[in-house]
Design an enzyme around this catalytic site. Structure first.
Site, PDB file in Angstrom:
ATOM      1  N   CYS A  90     -30.339 -12.093 101.875  1.00 42.80           N
ATOM      2  CA  CYS A  90     -29.562 -12.105 100.631  1.00 42.80           C
ATOM      3  C   CYS A  90     -30.370 -11.389  99.557  1.00 42.80           C
ATOM      4  O   CYS A  90     -31.521 -11.758  99.310  1.00 42.80           O
ATOM      5  CB  CYS A  90     -29.285 -13.546 100.201  1.00 42.80           C
ATOM      6  SG  CYS A  90     -28.463 -13.677  98.603  1.00 42.80           S
ATOM      7  N   CYS A 140     -24.638  -6.928  98.306  1.00 44.83           N
ATOM      8  CA  CYS A 140     -24.200  -8.291  98.616  1.00 44.83           C
ATOM      9  C   CYS A 140     -23.969  -8.357 100.114  1.00 44.83           C
ATOM     10  O   CYS A 140     -22.885  -8.019 100.600  1.00 44.83           O
ATOM     11  CB  CYS A 140     -22.948  -8.692  97.852  1.00 44.83           C
ATOM     12  SG  CYS A 140     -22.602 -10.471  98.036  1.00 44.83           S
TER      13      CYS A 140
END
Length: 250
Positions: free
Chosen positions: A198, A80
């Site tokens: 991401c 993340c």
């Protein structure tokens, strides 16, 4: 005898892409190299991509590292990027050191990769100076990511925030939209395009098209994480069809 490596993945609970794109790349590598991989995950709760929820999620990462070290994984990847970058400048170094210590304390020492640290390192490996970034986050979080990367020594010439707050919706974003998004960006003098900052935003299917479209090397958080994992395992960082970084050029 074929060498088998256990890949540990520290995954946001609502992430559905890390466990598809990273295995897809490592499985594709099996067609050209003898090493084999298995994939093992531990999850930390997160549904909305908001700073407070990301911080609460990050606090669970130590538990995940211990759980994965119970399985004696060979490398751990914390997937993340924004959670790490939202915790403060340079936080990936602190996180990686702490989580690796957690594996050592469990008598199962293994290297720890964060997607944030992997992307920074990938940009250095690619000798990037000026970059462009596409991210799915809301603008305030995207600005944190941009500033974090700038503090690591890179000029961010242009960036796009797709402003998708729900993490499941991030995974549903169609990667076929990415070439059009990049086409509207200022890439004059840009060395590298970060097509997805991401691991949750799908991008692998669009990488080759954007490289052909722009004439520039393209990297993503997932590609950078895969590269870093292979390097940590002392394996050749090459994957067919996964962009410049994993082409064997680096």
């Amino acid at each position: 005898m074929t060498q088998l490596y256990r890949i540990g993945q520290i995954v946001p609970s609502s992430n559905t892409t890390m466990e598809t794109e990273i295995p897809a790349m490592l499985n594709a590598r099996q067609a050209i190299r003898p090493e084999r991989f298995t994939f093992h995950s531990s999850r930390m709760r997160m549904k909305q991509v908001k700073k407070e929820e990301l911080a609460a999620m990050d606090a669970e990462s130590d538990r995940c590292a211990v759980e994965l070290s119970d399985a004696k994984v060979d490398v751990l990847g914390y997937a993340c990027l924004v959670a790490i970058m939202a915790m403060g400048l340079g936080y990936h170094r602190q996180s990686e050191k702490r989580l690796q210590q957690a594996t050592a304390d469990n008598d199962a020492l293994a290297p720890v990769i964060t997607s944030a640290g992997a992307l920074v390192e990938a940009l250095h490996v690619m000798k990037a100076k000026r970059i462009a970034i596409v991210a799915p986050y809301m603008k305030p979080l995207t600005e944190l990511v941009v500033n974090y990367i700038r503090e690591e020594g890179f000029e961010v010439q242009d960036w796009r925030a797709l402003e998708i707050p729900d993490n499941l919706a991030v995974a549903r974003h169609d990667p076929a939209n990415l070439p059009g998004i990049v086409a509207g960006m200022d890439l004059e003098g840009v060395d590298v395009v970060v097509l997805s900052a991401c691991v949750q935003m799908q991008s692998l299917p669009a990488v080759a098209k954007v490289e052909a479209q722009t004439g520039k090397p393209v990297v993503t958080a997932a590609i950078a994480t895969t590269y870093a994992m292979l390097k940590a395992l002392d394996l050749e960082p090459i994957v067919p069809g996964a962009g410049a970084l994993l082409s064997g050029a680096y």
